[in-house]
Motif scaffolding. Structure first.
Motif, PDB file in Angstrom:
ATOM      1  N   ASN A 313       2.029   1.944  -3.571  1.00 24.85           N
ATOM      2  CA  ASN A 313       1.204   2.571  -2.522  1.00 24.85           C
ATOM      3  C   ASN A 313       1.418   4.077  -2.467  1.00 24.85           C
ATOM      4  OD1 ASN A 313      -0.710   1.770  -0.334  1.00 24.85           O
ATOM      5  ND2 ASN A 313       0.756   2.912   0.920  1.00 24.85           N
ATOM      6  N   ASP A 314       2.603   4.545  -2.853  1.00 20.95           N
ATOM      7  CA  ASP A 314       2.837   6.000  -2.885  1.00 20.95           C
ATOM      8  C   ASP A 314       1.990   6.663  -3.959  1.00 20.95           C
ATOM      9  OD1 ASP A 314       4.604   5.890  -0.834  1.00 20.95           O
ATOM     10  OD2 ASP A 314       6.413   6.214  -2.037  1.00 20.95           O
ATOM     11  N   SER A 317      -2.537   5.679  -3.151  1.00 22.68           N
ATOM     12  CA  SER A 317      -2.575   5.648  -1.694  1.00 22.68           C
ATOM     13  C   SER A 317      -3.685   4.752  -1.184  1.00 22.68           C
ATOM     14  CB  SER A 317      -2.762   7.071  -1.151  1.00 22.68           C
ATOM     15  OG  SER A 317      -1.717   7.905  -1.597  1.00 22.68           O
ATOM     16  N   TYR A 318      -3.365   4.024  -0.106  1.00 20.62           N
ATOM     17  CA  TYR A 318      -4.325   3.185   0.621  1.00 20.62           C
ATOM     18  C   TYR A 318      -4.875   2.044  -0.224  1.00 20.62           C
ATOM     19  CZ  TYR A 318      -4.181   7.479   3.335  1.00 20.62           C
ATOM     20  OH  TYR A 318      -3.745   8.578   4.033  1.00 20.62           O
ATOM     21  N   SER A 319      -4.215   1.724  -1.337  1.00 23.13           N
ATOM     22  CA  SER A 319      -4.699   0.603  -2.145  1.00 23.13           C
ATOM     23  C   SER A 319      -4.205  -0.733  -1.599  1.00 23.13           C
ATOM     24  CB  SER A 319      -4.245   0.771  -3.596  1.00 23.13           C
ATOM     25  OG  SER A 319      -2.834   0.807  -3.681  1.00 23.13           O
ATOM     26  N   PRO A 322      -2.404  -1.603   4.970  1.00 29.42           N
ATOM     27  CA  PRO A 322      -1.351  -0.894   5.720  1.00 29.42           C
ATOM     28  C   PRO A 322      -0.340  -1.828   6.373  1.00 29.42           C
ATOM     29  CG  PRO A 322      -3.488   0.085   6.150  1.00 29.42           C
ATOM     30  CD  PRO A 322      -3.752  -1.163   5.353  1.00 29.42           C
TER      31      PRO A 322
END
Length: 914
Positions: A313-314, A317-319, A322
């Motif tokens: 996720n870093d 992002s947003y894959s 949350p």
């Protein structure tokens, strides 16, 4: 309606038997019924005959049974035909039986199934396997619930080792029946490796069915299928997509064991990161993979899955949902995990290095060397840096207690060694032992750094290694390499001019690195400060400025004039107070430094590719520009060769023609002047012979003693001027060689002409000068009318004195007025024949002079064209699929982040002991 079970079992005849007749044989009972039925009007004997056929069949009287059944034409006719075929089968008449079976037409499912089963066995017995396949498939499709049909098909497929049909049958029956028998059959096939025949999504429905009926069996089946598909990269992604979809419905219940499946998720995660997949190939499945992995592992060992979720996720992002990321973060914060092993990061670095070498962008060996030193926590590494005026190297040697050379041009790592000194040269390709310490100074000039092991009490006592780096333009690169990996930095300042421009530039560069390092300062050359009060003032001032750069910095004053042993204690106390760390803290900091080193390596690889592309573009443009210049110069060289040839030839020709004119003028004068040799006393009977000899002698004397010496001087001047012409050409070529080599950035163009040509000319001229003597000319011995009359008169009247005056006047007049053009032309031709040949060879000689420059120029043009083509092809490949290079770097970053999250989670659990 007759019950089909009775027909199927051939027990329809039992309906004619009555209890009180049970002691009678069925034939007797049926015979009585036959007679009784004949009494009826009308009568129907069909059913009795059918029943009689059954009894005959059971009695193995197959022919009688066939006879009875052949007459059946009512509703029992299909069954009767089937029974006839059974009779033929029992008699071994398989072909007849097959014909009858296949000729039966019926709407009865039971009869159809019975016929199919009989045909199936018949086909097997006749080895008609294709027909057996066809009939058993038809039977299964018609009524899979019919007794033994599915089991027969299963056994048949297994006997034929037809695992595709066996698996397909097991899948269909599992979904249809939800029976354990078929679940386990499918599991067995999967464990044997036969399931991978089908695409992974084929198993979606059956896996859902198994999950709903038996969760343990579901886990076993998923495990086996995973192992099958995990071996084949081509289907691994499709399998993972299927698994992700299935595991959306999976709920992990307390107490369930998912270790094997979790291991498969881990294997798949690493497989997709490490096996050369492109990001676009896996970015669609990885978020669900990680989400499902976390779901099944969070009750047991969530460290790997949680770290993987955070790392992915870093980078992307947003894959990931949350809520999943938040859960992973919470698990990392709350869990108790083992300390992370630095060796894992070294393995990652080695993997990156191997990949970089395969992709022709090798990582410097220095990075690997530094990583290996970080693993060695038995000693700490202190970087000692300073500007050229700081006296840094003198300080280092004073504390080491040995003069080991000046590290003004290269970095030196000083390490303790209990016996004799050893020197290793560490360069981009590896490390090599230097046999002679005398070569130390030479090593300082190379693009490498030096590892110097020596028996130093200071290094042994403090358990430290010193990395001596010169903070100049060349050393700054080494400093920025070693600085983040060092356990501390001691920056040496000149007390006479602390924080000069070079110091400020170096410190600014270090702060921009962004990696925390323990930095302190040594204020050297304190002996130049005139009194103690002034010293304290300078120390305070330097400390204040130092803390503007590094807030915790301290300053140690040092003087090269004071006793070394006294100051060495101060240095040791300073190091122990500000640098030396306990093993736990040292190990923790080394982990962080190692991660920084790997991340820097990845950034360098990314930048290296960008720089390669830019470098290729620049190189192509530069080489194309050079190629235009080379081709232009090639044309110019041809013009220059022609010009030089023209100048040299014309000069030679002009001088030759001048001499030729002189000879053409002089020879007639010489010959006419021979009239003075005639007197009235001459013997006119022999005068023509004497005159001819005298004329030739005078011609030879003129050529050898007068003309030739002057001509040789003229030719020598021509040689000098020609050499100068050629030298001017060579000088110009030298200038162009320098120009092109500067453009290429290396000595590539050498345009050396062949001056042996001039030596050959000199030798040829000298040789021609020694051959000035020409053959005698027939001047007065020809059969010309005038000469003939004179010679005849001389012979007739030469002996008569009174005629001599007349002959004298006639000869004298003839010599003075004769046309000597023919003789002159002959002399000229003979004299200049070798010079004419020499002149004709000048074209080829000048061409030979310039031949090697042309060859070198042609070769350079071809090499440049080939280099341009190769670079354009390389650049084309880079641009066609840049992701082939950049995606692995991105995935390496995911691996690195994964390891970092694991390290932080482990560090959290052990930092209390630090």
């Amino acid at each position: 309606m007759i019950e089909e079970k009775l027909l199927m079992e051939k027990s329809f005849y039992e309906t004619f038997l009555i209890e009180n007749e049970s002691t009678l044989h069925p034939i007797e009972v049926l015979g009585a019924a036959f007679v009784e039925e004949q009494q009826n009007e009308p009568y129907d004997l069909t059913y009795i005959r059918y029943a009689q056929g059954e009894v005959y069949f059971h009695s193995k009287d197959y022919e009688a049974a066939i006879y009875k059944w052949e007459s059946i034409l009512n509703e029992l006719e299909p069954w009767a035909k089937k029974n006839i075929a059974d009779s033929y089968y029992a008699l071994g008449m398989l072909s007849a039986a097959e014909d009858v079976y296949t000729g039966i037409s019926t709407e009865s499912t039971v009869l159809t199934m019975e016929i199919s089963l009989q045909l199936f066995h018949l086909y097997i017995e006749r080895n008609k396997l294709k027909s057996a396949y066809r009939i058993i498939e038809k039977a299964v499709n018609t009524d899979p619930d019919y007794p033994l049909v599915a089991q027969l098909a299963k056994s048949f497929y297994e006997e034929q080792q037809d695992w595709k049909n066996a698996v397909e049958l097991a899948v269909n029956e599992s979904i249809r029946t939800s029976e354990q028998e078929w679940f386990r059959a499918l599991l067995e096939y999967a464990e044997m490796g036969y399931a991978a025949t089908f695409t992974p999504n084929y198993y979606y429905d059956v896996l859902i069915t198994v999950y709903e009926e038996d969760r343990q069996l579901f886990r076993d089946l998923v495990q086996s299928l995973w192992e099958s598909y995990g071996e084949v990269s081509a289907t691994h992604i499709e399998w993972m997509s299927t698994v992700n979809t299935i595991f959306e419905y999976v709920e992990v219940e307390p107490g369930e064991r998912w270790e094997d499946i979790s291991s498969q998720f881990q294997y798949a995660y690493l497989h997709f990161l490490e096996k050369g997949y492109l990001v676009k190939e896996i970015e669609g499945i990885m978020p669900d993979l990680l989400t499902n992995w976390l779901k099944i592992s969070k009750q047991e060992q969530p460290l790997l899955a949680s770290s993987a979720v955070m790392a992915w996720n870093d980078v992307f992002s947003y894959s990931i949902d949350p809520m999943v990321v938040e859960e992973a973060e919470s698990l990392l914060l709350q869990g108790e995990y083992p300390a992370f092993k630095m060796e894992e990061t070294i393995l990652l670095l080695n993997k990156i290095i191997e990949w970089s070498e395969r992709n022709e962008a090798p990582v410097s060996y220095k990075s690997k060397w530094i990583a290996e030193q970080l693993l060695d926590t038995s000693q700490q590494y202190l970087v000692v840096a300073g500007s050229e005026s700081s006296g840094k190297s003198s300080f280092v040697q004073s504390v080491l207690g040995e003069s080991v050379g000046e590290a003004e041009h290269s970095t030196v790592v000083y390490r303790y060694h209990r016996s004799q000194a050893e020197v290793m040269e560490v360069h981009d390709r590896g490390a090599e032992k230097v046999e002679s310490i005398a070569d130390f100074e030479e090593l300082m000039e190379r693009e490498a750094f030096v590892e110097y092991k020596l028996p130093s009490e200071f290094l042994q006592k403090n358990g430290s290694a010193l990395i001596d780096v010169q903070a100049n333009s060349r050393g700054l690169k080494d400093l920025t390499s070693f600085y983040p990996a060092a356990d501390g930095l001691l920056y040496v300042l000149n007390a006479d001019s602390p924080f000069n421009a070079e110091d400020r530039q170096t410190l600014r560069t270090l702060t921009e690195i962004g990696q925390p390092v323990n930095v302190h300062f040594l204020l050297n050359k304190m002996d130049k400060i005139d009194h103690a009060g002034r010293s304290e003032e300078i120390i305070d001032s330097v400390r204040a400025k130092a803390r503007e750069w590094f807030p915790d910095a301290e300053v140690l004053p040092y003087s090269s004039l004071e006793a070394v042993h006294l100051q060495q204690r101060d240095v040791e106390t300073f190091l122990k107070k500000h640098y030396l760390l306990n093993p736990g803290v040292l190990k923790a900091e080394r982990r962080v430094k190692l991660f920084y080193l790997v991340r820097k390596t990845l950034k360098d690889l990314f930048a290296q590719r960008k720089n390669q592309e830019l470098g290729l573009k620049d190189s192509i443009e530069k080489n194309k520009d050079i190629l235009v210049r080379l081709n232009g110069f090639h044309n110019y060289l041809g013009d220059m060769q022609n010009d030089k040839t023209t100048v040299i030839k014309e000069s030679f020709h002009k001088k030759k023609e001048e001499i030729k004119k002189e000879i053409s003028k002089k020879i007639p004068e010489i010959l006419s002047g021979c009239s003075e040799l005639i007197t009235e006393e001459s013997d006119f009977r022999q005068i023509h012979t004497e005159l001819n000899e005298a004329m030739n002698s005078r011609i030879q004397t003129y050529i050898q003693e007068d003309l030739m010496p002057r001509y040789m001087v003229i030719l020598e001047n021509w040689l000098q001027s020609s050499r100068q012409e050629l030298q001017d050409g060579q000088d110009y070529l030298n200038e162009m060689s320098t120009t092109f080599n500067e453009l290429f950035g290396k000595d590539r163009v050498v345009l050396e002409c062949d001056f042996r040509v001039v030596d050959d000319w000199r030798r040829d001229v000298s040789r021609m000068g020694t051959r000035a003597q020409i053959e005698k000319e027939n001047i007065l011995l020809k059969f010309k009318p005038g000469q003939f009359l004179l010679k005849s008169a001389g012979k007739l009247f030469g002996g008569i004195p009174q005629n001599k005056n007349l002959l004298y006047n006639q000869y004298k007049r003839y010599l003075e007025n004769e046309d000597y053009s023919e003789t002159t032309a002959s002399v000229v031709n003979k004299f200049f024949v070798q010079f004419d040949l020499f002149e004709k060879s000048l074209d080829q000689d000048v061409k030979s002079f310039f031949a090697e420059p042309f060859n070198q120029l042609d070769l350079t043009i071809k090499e440049t064209e080939a280099e341009i083509a190769a670079e354009e092809e390389t650049l084309k490949k880079m641009k066609e699929q840049p992701e082939r290079y950049f995606d692995p770097i991105t995935l390496f970053e995911v691996e690195l982040l994964h390891a970092e999250y694991m390290m932080k989670a482990g560090f959290k659990s052990t930092r209390a002991s630090y």
